[in-house]
Design a protein around this motif. Structure first.
Motif, mmCIF file in Angstrom:
data_model
loop_
_atom_site.group_PDB
_atom_site.id
_atom_site.type_symbol
_atom_site.label_atom_id
_atom_site.label_comp_id
_atom_site.label_asym_id
_atom_site.label_seq_id
_atom_site.Cartn_x
_atom_site.Cartn_y
_atom_site.Cartn_z
ATOM 1 N N GLU A 22 0.819 -1.215 0.000
ATOM 2 C CA GLU A 22 0.000 0.000 0.000
ATOM 3 C C GLU A 22 0.854 1.267 0.000
ATOM 4 O O GLU A 22 0.457 2.289 -0.552
ATOM 5 C CB GLU A 22 -0.944 -0.024 1.213
ATOM 6 N N ALA A 25 1.408 2.544 -3.450
ATOM 7 C CA ALA A 25 0.212 2.695 -4.287
ATOM 8 C C ALA A 25 0.130 4.071 -4.936
ATOM 9 O O ALA A 25 -0.240 4.180 -6.110
ATOM 10 C CB ALA A 25 -1.045 2.414 -3.471
ATOM 11 N N ASP A 46 -3.899 -2.705 -7.467
ATOM 12 C CA ASP A 46 -3.464 -2.340 -6.117
ATOM 13 C C ASP A 46 -3.479 -3.518 -5.155
ATOM 14 O O ASP A 46 -4.113 -4.542 -5.424
ATOM 15 C CB ASP A 46 -4.280 -1.163 -5.577
ATOM 16 N N PRO A 47 -2.760 -3.380 -4.032
ATOM 17 C CA PRO A 47 -2.638 -4.483 -3.069
ATOM 18 C C PRO A 47 -3.965 -5.002 -2.526
ATOM 19 O O PRO A 47 -4.037 -6.136 -2.064
ATOM 20 C CB PRO A 47 -1.785 -3.886 -1.953
ATOM 21 N N GLY A 48 -5.022 -4.220 -2.603
ATOM 22 C CA GLY A 48 -6.331 -4.668 -2.151
ATOM 23 C C GLY A 48 -6.916 -5.778 -3.019
ATOM 24 O O GLY A 48 -7.888 -6.429 -2.641
ATOM 25 N N GLN A 49 -6.302 -6.022 -4.178
ATOM 26 C CA GLN A 49 -6.793 -7.059 -5.095
ATOM 27 C C GLN A 49 -6.129 -8.412 -4.853
ATOM 28 O O GLN A 49 -6.337 -9.338 -5.632
ATOM 29 C CB GLN A 49 -6.561 -6.624 -6.541
ATOM 30 N N GLY A 50 -5.326 -8.521 -3.804
ATOM 31 C CA GLY A 50 -4.693 -9.802 -3.487
ATOM 32 C C GLY A 50 -3.193 -9.688 -3.354
ATOM 33 O O GLY A 50 -2.631 -8.593 -3.409
ATOM 34 N N THR A 51 -2.556 -10.821 -3.196
ATOM 35 C CA THR A 51 -1.101 -10.834 -3.049
ATOM 36 C C THR A 51 -0.453 -10.433 -4.382
ATOM 37 O O THR A 51 -1.094 -10.484 -5.434
ATOM 38 C CB THR A 51 -0.593 -12.239 -2.675
ATOM 39 N N ARG A 55 -1.847 -11.083 -8.223
ATOM 40 C CA ARG A 55 -2.053 -9.987 -9.177
ATOM 41 C C ARG A 55 -1.230 -10.190 -10.439
ATOM 42 O O ARG A 55 -1.687 -9.890 -11.543
ATOM 43 C CB ARG A 55 -1.737 -8.636 -8.525
#
Length: 113
Positions: A22, A25, A46-51, A55
């Motif tokens: 993050e 980002a 972005d990191p919110g979509q997984g490792t 990604r």
């Protein structure tokens, strides 16, 4: 014919930018904005979509991936991954984007030379 792996100039998304955490980002979002300003079709994963690994796998058909970790963000670099598995290494973001836009403008099938 392409199995979803279109030539860079024809790909729906030409570049995906992957911040490692993050903290990177915002820098990654800036790279996406620069790419779009050059006429590239770019997206942020972005990191919110997984490792990071998840990604990278999700973007396996995207011709170019730019990974931005702490070192890269600090130095203005992006670690490049190509769809064919090659990793040319870290490049300055401006150089990377101009190189990609040149490959896209050439409308060839080679990802990197």
């Amino acid at each position: 014919m392409h199995g979803g792996a279109f030539p860079a100039w024809l790909a729906p998304v030409q570049l995906v930018v992957l911040p490692v955490a993050e903290e990177q980002a915002e820098r990654a979002a800036a790279v996406v904005r620069e790419a779009v300003a050059l006429g590239l079709r770019a997206e942020l994963a972005d990191p919110g979509q997984g490792t990071l690994g998840a990604r990278v796998r999700a973007a396996r058909l995207v011709p170019y991936q730019a990974v931005i970790g702490a070192r890269e963000a600090e130095a203005g670099l992006a670690a490049v991954r190509l769809r064919d598995g090659r990793r040319p290494g870290a490049l300055p973001v401006a150089d990377l984007l101009h190189r990609i836009s040149g490959r896209v403008a050439a409308r060839g099938t080679a990802l990197w030379e």
